[in-house]
Design a protein around this motif. Sequence first.
Motif, PDB file in Angstrom:
ATOM      1  N   PHE A 298      -5.710  11.654  -3.429  1.00 14.93           N
ATOM      2  CA  PHE A 298      -6.049  11.150  -2.101  1.00 14.93           C
ATOM      3  C   PHE A 298      -7.568  11.068  -2.006  1.00 14.93           C
ATOM      4  CE2 PHE A 298      -1.843  12.978  -1.440  1.00 14.93           C
ATOM      5  CZ  PHE A 298      -1.221  11.974  -0.708  1.00 14.93           C
ATOM      6  N   SER A 299      -8.103   9.936  -2.399  1.00 13.10           N
ATOM      7  CA  SER A 299      -9.549   9.742  -2.398  1.00 13.10           C
ATOM      8  C   SER A 299      -9.844   8.281  -2.118  1.00 13.10           C
ATOM      9  CB  SER A 299     -10.147  10.152  -3.752  1.00 13.10           C
ATOM     10  OG  SER A 299      -9.635   9.332  -4.799  1.00 13.10           O
ATOM     11  N   VAL A 300     -11.108   7.974  -1.881  1.00 14.72           N
ATOM     12  CA  VAL A 300     -11.502   6.578  -1.708  1.00 14.72           C
ATOM     13  C   VAL A 300     -11.298   5.889  -3.058  1.00 14.72           C
ATOM     14  CG1 VAL A 300     -13.380   5.003  -1.158  1.00 14.72           C
ATOM     15  CG2 VAL A 300     -13.196   7.207   0.037  1.00 14.72           C
ATOM     16  N   PRO A 301     -10.491   4.812  -3.098  1.00 14.44           N
ATOM     17  CA  PRO A 301     -10.138   4.196  -4.382  1.00 14.44           C
ATOM     18  C   PRO A 301     -11.264   3.373  -5.009  1.00 14.44           C
ATOM     19  CG  PRO A 301      -9.133   2.974  -2.582  1.00 14.44           C
ATOM     20  CD  PRO A 301      -9.799   4.174  -1.958  1.00 14.44           C
ATOM     21  N   ILE A 302     -12.344   4.058  -5.375  1.00 23.63           N
ATOM     22  CA  ILE A 302     -13.465   3.411  -6.072  1.00 23.63           C
ATOM     23  C   ILE A 302     -13.410   3.863  -7.524  1.00 23.63           C
ATOM     24  CG2 ILE A 302     -15.961   3.156  -6.207  1.00 23.63           C
ATOM     25  CD1 ILE A 302     -16.090   3.753  -3.220  1.00 23.63           C
ATOM     26  N   ASN A 303     -13.034   2.946  -8.404  1.00 22.98           N
ATOM     27  CA  ASN A 303     -12.788   3.303  -9.804  1.00 22.98           C
ATOM     28  C   ASN A 303     -14.050   3.135 -10.642  1.00 22.98           C
ATOM     29  OD1 ASN A 303     -11.511   4.060 -12.123  1.00 22.98           O
ATOM     30  ND2 ASN A 303     -10.172   2.287 -12.260  1.00 22.98           N
ATOM     31  N   LEU A 304     -14.997   4.059 -10.455  1.00 18.13           N
ATOM     32  CA  LEU A 304     -16.240   4.069 -11.225  1.00 18.13           C
ATOM     33  C   LEU A 304     -16.291   5.336 -12.072  1.00 18.13           C
ATOM     34  CD1 LEU A 304     -18.801   2.852  -8.524  1.00 18.13           C
ATOM     35  CD2 LEU A 304     -17.808   1.519 -10.396  1.00 18.13           C
ATOM     36  N   PRO A 305     -16.897   5.268 -13.263  1.00 18.61           N
ATOM     37  CA  PRO A 305     -16.969   6.451 -14.129  1.00 18.61           C
ATOM     38  C   PRO A 305     -17.562   7.653 -13.399  1.00 18.61           C
ATOM     39  CG  PRO A 305     -17.700   4.508 -15.316  1.00 18.61           C
ATOM     40  CD  PRO A 305     -17.524   4.078 -13.887  1.00 18.61           C
ATOM     41  N   GLY A 306     -16.908   8.793 -13.560  1.00 17.22           N
ATOM     42  CA  GLY A 306     -17.396  10.027 -12.959  1.00 17.22           C
ATOM     43  C   GLY A 306     -16.793  10.351 -11.613  1.00 17.22           C
ATOM     44  N   THR A 307     -16.169   9.377 -10.945  1.00 15.21           N
ATOM     45  CA  THR A 307     -15.554   9.657  -9.642  1.00 15.21           C
ATOM     46  C   THR A 307     -14.216  10.364  -9.831  1.00 15.21           C
ATOM     47  OG1 THR A 307     -14.382   7.530  -9.569  1.00 15.21           O
ATOM     48  CG2 THR A 307     -16.610   7.585  -8.652  1.00 15.21           C
ATOM     49  N   ALA A 308     -13.806  11.090  -8.791  1.00 17.39           N
ATOM     50  CA  ALA A 308     -12.514  11.792  -8.848  1.00 17.39           C
ATOM     51  C   ALA A 308     -11.385  10.796  -9.043  1.00 17.39           C
ATOM     52  CB  ALA A 308     -12.315  12.594  -7.567  1.00 17.39           C
ATOM     53  N   PHE A 309     -11.503   9.633  -8.399  1.00 21.56           N
ATOM     54  CA  PHE A 309     -10.453   8.623  -8.517  1.00 21.56           C
ATOM     55  C   PHE A 309     -10.350   8.105  -9.949  1.00 21.56           C
ATOM     56  CE2 PHE A 309      -8.989   4.139  -8.089  1.00 21.56           C
ATOM     57  CZ  PHE A 309      -7.727   4.422  -7.613  1.00 21.56           C
ATOM     58  N   ASN A 310     -11.485   7.906 -10.594  1.00 17.75           N
ATOM     59  CA  ASN A 310     -11.497   7.433 -11.975  1.00 17.75           C
ATOM     60  C   ASN A 310     -10.806   8.430 -12.904  1.00 17.75           C
ATOM     61  OD1 ASN A 310     -13.329   7.502 -14.764  1.00 17.75           O
ATOM     62  ND2 ASN A 310     -12.829   5.426 -14.070  1.00 17.75           N
ATOM     63  N   LYS A 311     -11.103   9.715 -12.724  1.00 20.71           N
ATOM     64  CA  LYS A 311     -10.467  10.754 -13.538  1.00 20.71           C
ATOM     65  C   LYS A 311      -8.962  10.792 -13.278  1.00 20.71           C
ATOM     66  CE  LYS A 311     -14.583  13.710 -13.508  1.00 20.71           C
ATOM     67  NZ  LYS A 311     -15.146  15.000 -13.037  1.00 20.71           N
ATOM     68  N   SER A 312      -8.600  10.611 -12.015  1.00 16.69           N
ATOM     69  CA  SER A 312      -7.191  10.654 -11.647  1.00 16.69           C
ATOM     70  C   SER A 312      -6.419   9.482 -12.250  1.00 16.69           C
ATOM     71  CB  SER A 312      -7.071  10.632 -10.118  1.00 16.69           C
ATOM     72  OG  SER A 312      -5.804  11.043  -9.697  1.00 16.69           O
ATOM     73  N   VAL A 313      -7.026   8.293 -12.243  1.00 18.85           N
ATOM     74  CA  VAL A 313      -6.395   7.113 -12.836  1.00 18.85           C
ATOM     75  C   VAL A 313      -6.171   7.316 -14.336  1.00 18.85           C
ATOM     76  CG1 VAL A 313      -6.779   4.688 -13.459  1.00 18.85           C
ATOM     77  CG2 VAL A 313      -7.212   5.453 -11.124  1.00 18.85           C
ATOM     78  N   LYS A 314      -7.169   7.874 -15.019  1.00 20.20           N
ATOM     79  CA  LYS A 314      -7.032   8.142 -16.457  1.00 20.20           C
ATOM     80  C   LYS A 314      -5.922   9.161 -16.712  1.00 20.20           C
ATOM     81  CE  LYS A 314     -11.833   7.134 -17.763  1.00 20.20           C
ATOM     82  NZ  LYS A 314     -13.120   7.709 -18.240  1.00 20.20           N
ATOM     83  N   GLY A 315      -5.871  10.210 -15.873  1.00 21.88           N
ATOM     84  CA  GLY A 315      -4.829  11.217 -16.026  1.00 21.88           C
ATOM     85  C   GLY A 315      -3.450  10.630 -15.818  1.00 21.88           C
TER      86      GLY A 315
END
Length: 472
Positions: A203-220
Motif C-alpha cells: 500500500f504505497s504511492v505506485p511510483i515504480n522508480l529504483p529504491g522506492t518501496a513500491f519498486n521493491k514490492s513489484v520485484k518481490g
Amino acid sequence: MDTQSFSLYLYVLLIILPILLLVVLLKRKINVPPGSSGWPVVGETFRFVFSGPQKFFTGRQKKYSNDVFQTNLFGQQMAVFCGAQGNKFVFTKLTTPWWPLSVKKVLYFPEFTGSVIEISAVLFSFVHQLLKPEALKQYIPVMDAMAREHMQSEWHGNDVIKAHSLAKKYTFDLAIRLFINVVDVEHVNRIFKHFALVITGLFSVPINLPGTAFNKSVKGGKMVREELLKVISKRRKEMMDRKETSPSSPDFLSRLLELQDENGKFLSDKEICNNIIGLLLASYEATSTALTFMLKSLAELPHIYDQVYKELSEIAQSKKEGELLTWEDIQKMRYTWNVACESLRLTPTGIGGFREAVDDLSFGGFTIPKGWKALWTAFTTHKNPEYFHDPEKFDPSRFEGNGPVPYTFVPFGGGRRMCTGKEYARLEMLVFIYNIVTRYKFERANPDEKIIFLVTPTPKEGLPLRITPHAK
C-alpha cells in the motif's frame, strides 16, 4: 419553422444547454462528501502513513463529516465510510471489489492489473467450502504439530525472542504447507524472503522508480509468482502422470487444479497463482500481526495472562503425552478467544476493505457517484466510546454473551462481506497461543518500544519478549 427561427432556436439551445449542464455538475459536486485531495499524485498518502490510520481517520471525521468524507490514498480518490452505519452501508449496498493499483501491480500478473479482480461464483463457493469450520477441523492436528516444531526450533533455549518475526514465520510456513503442500525448508524460505519484499510497498504511492518501496514490492511479487508457477506446473504434471483426480490428502492447490468454472473450463496456471497469492497474503500478514499484538497484551497484563494460562493449562492437563489438539479442545478456549478479539479491537491489523460503487449511492446526506472508490475501516468504531465504554481499557468481557453491537467490531468485515478466512485465522491463532502460553511466561524486553504503521501496525524492534519456561 423558418431558417431564421431555427437558427435562433439552435443558438439559444447551444447557450442554455452548457449552462444547465454546469448547474447539474456543480450541484453534483456540492453533494459529494467533503474532504481533501491532498497533493498531486501522492494525495494524502504520506500524511496517512506518518500520522497512522487511527489519527488520520478520526481527525478527518471531526474536520469534515462524522458519516463519510473523501480523501486520496495510494493514488486514488475515495470515500471513507465511518461508524457502524457506514460499515453496514458498505457491507450491504451495491458495491464491487476493488484494489488500489499498487496492490494489483504487486500481486498479480500484468495482464490482470487493468481489470477488476472479481471472484467467480464457482470459485467463491469453492473457497467458502474449503475454509468453513467443518472442513478446517482436519487441519487442527497439523497446525498443532507445526506449532510444536516451531516452539522447539525457534523458542526453545532462548532467553529473548522477537515475537513479530517468529509469528510471521509460523503463519507463512503453515499457509505454504496447507495451501500448496511445499515442505522443503529451503524452498519455503526462498518464497518467504520474496514475500517479505511484497509487503514493504503493498500500500504505497505506485511510483515504480529504483529504491522506492513500491519498486521493491513489484520485484518481490514477480519472484513470488515465478516460484509459485513452478510449484503449480510441477503439481499439474504429477497429477496428469498419475491420472489422479482425487488426491488422498488434497491441499488447496490440488483442488484448484481440478476446479472448473461456470463454462466447464479449468483455471489457468496464472489464475491459480493469483488466487494462491491472495490467500497467502490474507492468511499471513493479518494473522501474524494479530498474534504479535495479542502476545504484547499478554506480556503487559499479567492478570489477563493468568486467566488465559488457567484455561489453556486445563486443556493441556486433559491430554495424553504427545496427543494433538482437537476441534473439541478449540471450543473450550472461549476466554482466550475473547482476549484475541479485544486485542484485535484495540489494534486492527489492516486499513479496512476497498470497494467500488456500481451506481450513484446516497449516504449521510451526500452522493457517492458511480465509479467512486469506497473504504470501510475499523478505526472509526473500535475505539469509539459511543460503541465501547472506556475504549482504551483492555476488557475481554466485552465479547461475552451477544458481544458488541453489530457492525462496530469489524476486524473481519461484516454481513455478506465477512472474511471467508475468519475461522482459519481463529484456529491458527488459538493453536499458536496455546503452544506458547502452556510453555512460557513472558514479559516485554523493551516496554518503551514504539509502534509504527507500515502495511499493518508493526513493533519497531520486532516485539522482543523475555521468556521463562514453566516449571515442570
